[in-house]
Design an enzyme around this catalytic site. Structure first.
Site, PDB file in Angstrom:
ATOM      1  N   CYS A  42       0.810  -1.215   0.000  1.00  0.00           N
ATOM      2  CA  CYS A  42       0.000   0.000   0.000  1.00  0.00           C
ATOM      3  C   CYS A  42       0.845   1.268   0.000  1.00  0.00           C
ATOM      4  O   CYS A  42       0.653   2.160  -0.813  1.00  0.00           O
ATOM      5  CB  CYS A  42      -0.938  -0.001   1.208  1.00  0.00           C
ATOM      6  SG  CYS A  42      -1.986   1.467   1.301  1.00  0.00           S
ATOM      7  N   CYS A  47      -1.599   1.824  -2.935  1.00  0.00           N
ATOM      8  CA  CYS A  47      -2.580   2.876  -2.645  1.00  0.00           C
ATOM      9  C   CYS A  47      -2.006   4.285  -2.634  1.00  0.00           C
ATOM     10  O   CYS A  47      -2.516   5.181  -3.315  1.00  0.00           O
ATOM     11  CB  CYS A  47      -3.236   2.624  -1.286  1.00  0.00           C
ATOM     12  SG  CYS A  47      -3.492   0.914  -0.836  1.00  0.00           S
ATOM     13  N   LYS A  50      -0.024   5.504  -5.953  1.00  0.00           N
ATOM     14  CA  LYS A  50      -1.005   5.482  -7.035  1.00  0.00           C
ATOM     15  C   LYS A  50      -1.977   6.647  -6.909  1.00  0.00           C
ATOM     16  O   LYS A  50      -2.274   7.339  -7.888  1.00  0.00           O
ATOM     17  CB  LYS A  50      -1.769   4.157  -7.003  1.00  0.00           C
ATOM     18  CG  LYS A  50      -2.903   4.067  -8.015  1.00  0.00           C
ATOM     19  CD  LYS A  50      -3.838   2.923  -7.682  1.00  0.00           C
ATOM     20  CE  LYS A  50      -4.604   3.190  -6.397  1.00  0.00           C
ATOM     21  NZ  LYS A  50      -5.501   2.072  -6.034  1.00  0.00           N
ATOM     22  N   TYR A 176      -8.796  -3.785 -11.626  1.00  0.00           N
ATOM     23  CA  TYR A 176      -8.816  -2.389 -11.170  1.00  0.00           C
ATOM     24  C   TYR A 176      -7.434  -1.750 -11.239  1.00  0.00           C
ATOM     25  O   TYR A 176      -7.313  -0.550 -11.521  1.00  0.00           O
ATOM     26  CB  TYR A 176      -9.435  -2.274  -9.776  1.00  0.00           C
ATOM     27  CG  TYR A 176      -8.574  -2.726  -8.635  1.00  0.00           C
ATOM     28  CD1 TYR A 176      -7.751  -1.834  -7.965  1.00  0.00           C
ATOM     29  CD2 TYR A 176      -8.572  -4.057  -8.207  1.00  0.00           C
ATOM     30  CE1 TYR A 176      -6.953  -2.236  -6.909  1.00  0.00           C
ATOM     31  CE2 TYR A 176      -7.785  -4.470  -7.151  1.00  0.00           C
ATOM     32  CZ  TYR A 176      -6.978  -3.561  -6.512  1.00  0.00           C
ATOM     33  OH  TYR A 176      -6.173  -3.968  -5.472  1.00  0.00           O
ATOM     34  N   GLU A 180      -6.912   1.514 -13.477  1.00  0.00           N
ATOM     35  CA  GLU A 180      -6.474   2.752 -12.821  1.00  0.00           C
ATOM     36  C   GLU A 180      -5.242   3.328 -13.495  1.00  0.00           C
ATOM     37  O   GLU A 180      -5.170   4.535 -13.777  1.00  0.00           O
ATOM     38  CB  GLU A 180      -6.197   2.481 -11.339  1.00  0.00           C
ATOM     39  CG  GLU A 180      -7.459   2.270 -10.520  1.00  0.00           C
ATOM     40  CD  GLU A 180      -7.183   1.857  -9.088  1.00  0.00           C
ATOM     41  OE1 GLU A 180      -8.077   2.044  -8.241  1.00  0.00           O
ATOM     42  OE2 GLU A 180      -6.077   1.344  -8.804  1.00  0.00           O
ATOM     43  N   HIS A 445     -28.313  19.994  -0.691  1.00  0.00           N
ATOM     44  CA  HIS A 445     -28.496  20.554  -2.031  1.00  0.00           C
ATOM     45  C   HIS A 445     -27.670  21.825  -2.224  1.00  0.00           C
ATOM     46  O   HIS A 445     -27.557  22.630  -1.303  1.00  0.00           O
ATOM     47  CB  HIS A 445     -29.984  20.876  -2.236  1.00  0.00           C
ATOM     48  CG  HIS A 445     -30.315  21.325  -3.606  1.00  0.00           C
ATOM     49  ND1 HIS A 445     -30.370  20.468  -4.685  1.00  0.00           N
ATOM     50  CD2 HIS A 445     -30.584  22.563  -4.091  1.00  0.00           C
ATOM     51  CE1 HIS A 445     -30.678  21.146  -5.764  1.00  0.00           C
ATOM     52  NE2 HIS A 445     -30.805  22.436  -5.429  1.00  0.00           N
ATOM     53  N   GLU A 450     -26.854  13.869  -2.997  1.00  0.00           N
ATOM     54  CA  GLU A 450     -28.265  13.878  -2.594  1.00  0.00           C
ATOM     55  C   GLU A 450     -29.101  12.925  -3.442  1.00  0.00           C
ATOM     56  O   GLU A 450     -30.201  12.516  -3.038  1.00  0.00           O
ATOM     57  CB  GLU A 450     -28.838  15.292  -2.664  1.00  0.00           C
ATOM     58  CG  GLU A 450     -28.958  15.848  -4.070  1.00  0.00           C
ATOM     59  CD  GLU A 450     -29.568  17.254  -4.086  1.00  0.00           C
ATOM     60  OE1 GLU A 450     -30.601  17.449  -3.400  1.00  0.00           O
ATOM     61  OE2 GLU A 450     -29.020  18.124  -4.775  1.00  0.00           O
TER      62      GLU A 450
END
Length: 456
Positions: A42, A47, A50, A176, A180, A445, A450
């Site tokens: 990681c 992680c 990256k 992934y 990525e 909002h 939302e």
């Protein structure tokens, strides 16, 4: 019997360090072995570096979007060497932080490969130590398939150390990691071709999510070659030639062969394997399956005093999962708080462009378990941000609901800040929220988020 350590950990990645520190907090005498930099995949090859590169890849679009808001055009170029140096300097800084964390916890670090002599004895370099409990947290590594010219390809680990930005890059695989990196490099101006074996990227994720991301990637200029497999890699004066064979190039031809000329080839997503091959496990009763260490719900192996967490068990290969597994183990063994890791409703994100995040069951998984009781709520729209920027960028949100109980079984999103939004939604899904609970929640909002509480 007296041992040198109450707990000895092999591997100082996220899971190993989390376990070691938590056990030490309870008063255990802990040692940890690591032959590489602290932090594991990681921090060093995953992680963290990256995500920093993901941020870097977004600036060209931000510069362009700004013009719709009245800002003058920006002329800027990517200094690859400066970016890579900054990314790796941050990794080095984090390595130092991990060292301080171990020091502050009074966890002794032994530098070198840890290898079993027997179930209670580990040798690290020239030092041999004993421990009552031993944890294996050695992570995994990228696979290099046995194909012609494979020596000309790099793995996802190597991308962080490229001295120059490739003008052209071929990414092999549709997982992934590959997706990525395809988006990262494309955002920085590299011409990217991604070769995948099936018709869609990201196998195992929700189909609508897969489709939305893939269409978004193509919209941003990434060439995706479908239903193809790599035949050979060859280096010559033109560059690196990647030859693939497929069966869905056109309606007129069921089979095709294509050669792509590139500057670099990355085996970014052809898979990973656990780092369990040189641990001396033959000197213990620990069992493996397809290279992964077999554990029970308490992370215990088939050797009573030996445990394993993280990617080397090939369960859910995510950093927060390894950390949670490790802390649960330390709580159980040393804290008097017996608990196990729950693998239900674990959220995750894919940092592609567009970004995606998900928690809970996919539509296909839900229909397999709940049949016709499943109801889908879905919304696809252009966020307000892109109206003045003048771009046709879409966000997709989806809720998978069991009509019998009204329980939300899964939530999926593709769009800007998907990971940040799904993290909050994941709390609701984990708690067993119903669609009525979502509906009763007042939206903020104007936001994209939302939409999750207004879908009908």
């Amino acid at each position: 019997m007296s041992y040198d350590f109450d707990l000895f950990v092999i591997g100082a990645g996220s899971g190993g360090i989390a376990t070691a520190r938590r056990a030490a907090e309870y008063g255990a005498k802990v040692g940890i072995a690591e032959f590489d930099r602290l932090g594991g995949t990681c921090v060093n090859r995953g992680c963290v570096p990256k995500k920093l590169m993901v941020y870097a890849s977004h600036f060209p679009d931000l510069f362009e979007d700004a013009q719709g808001y009245g800002w003058s055009p920006v002329k800027s170029t990517m200094d690859w060497e400066k970016m890579i140096t900054a990314v790796n300097n941050e990794v080095i800084r984090l390595n130092g932080i991990y060292q301080k964390m171990l020091d502050n916890s009074k966890v002794e670090l032994l530098e070198g490969h840890g290898k079993f002599v027997d179930a209670h004895t580990i040798v690290v370099g020239e030092r041999q130590v004993t421990a009552d409990k031993i944890l294996i947290a050695v992570g995994g590594h990228p696979i290099r398939p046995n194909i012609l010219g494979i020596e000309h390809a790099i793995t996802s680990d190597d991308i962080f150390h490229l001295k120059q930005q490739p003008k052209r890059m071929v990414i092999l695989g549709g997982g992934y990691i590959g997706s990525e990196f395809a988006c990262i490099l494309n955002g920085m101006g590299t011409e990217v071709t991604q070769i995948i074996r099936s018709d869609k990227i990201l196998r195992g994720f929700d189909d609508d999510l897969r489709t939305e991301i893939q269409e978004g990637m193509a919209h941003h200029g990434i060439k995706i070659v479908h239903n193809s497999e790599l035949i050979a890699i060859e280096k010559d004066s033109e560059g690196i030639k990647v030859t693939v064979r497929g069966n869905a190039k056109s309606e007129e031809s069921d089979e095709f062969e294509e050669t792509v000329v590139t500057d670099a080839v990355s085996l970014a997503a052809v898979g990973r394997k656990p780092n369990t091959h040189e641990l001396g496990l033959e000197n213990t009763k620990v069992k493996r399956h397809d290279g992964a260490i077999v554990v029970d719900k308490y992370s215990q192996t088939t050797e009573e005093n030996i445990y394993a967490v993280g990617d080397c068990t090939n369960n859910i290969n995510l950093t927060p999962v390894a950390i949670n597994e490790g802390r649960a183990l330390a709580d159980t063994l040393f804290g008097g708080k017996s608990r196990i890791m729950s693998y239900e409703n674990v959220p995750t994100a894919i940092f592609t462009t567009p970004e995606a995040a998900t928690v809970g069951l996919t539509e296909a998984e839900a229909r397999e378990q709940y049949g016709d009781a499943v109801k889908i709520y879905k919304s696809r729209f252009r966020p307000m941000y892109y109206t003045l920027a003048g771009k046709d960028e879409k966000t997709m949100m989806k809720l998978v609901v069991d009509q019998t109980t009204d329980k939300v079984l899964g939530a999926h999103m593709v769009g800007t800040s998907a990971a940040e939004i799904i993290q909050g939604v994941a709390i609701a899904v984990k708690m067993g929220a119903t669609k009525a609970n979502f509906d009763a929640t007042v939206g903020i909002h104007p936001t994209s988020a939302e939409e999750f509480v207004t879908m009908r």
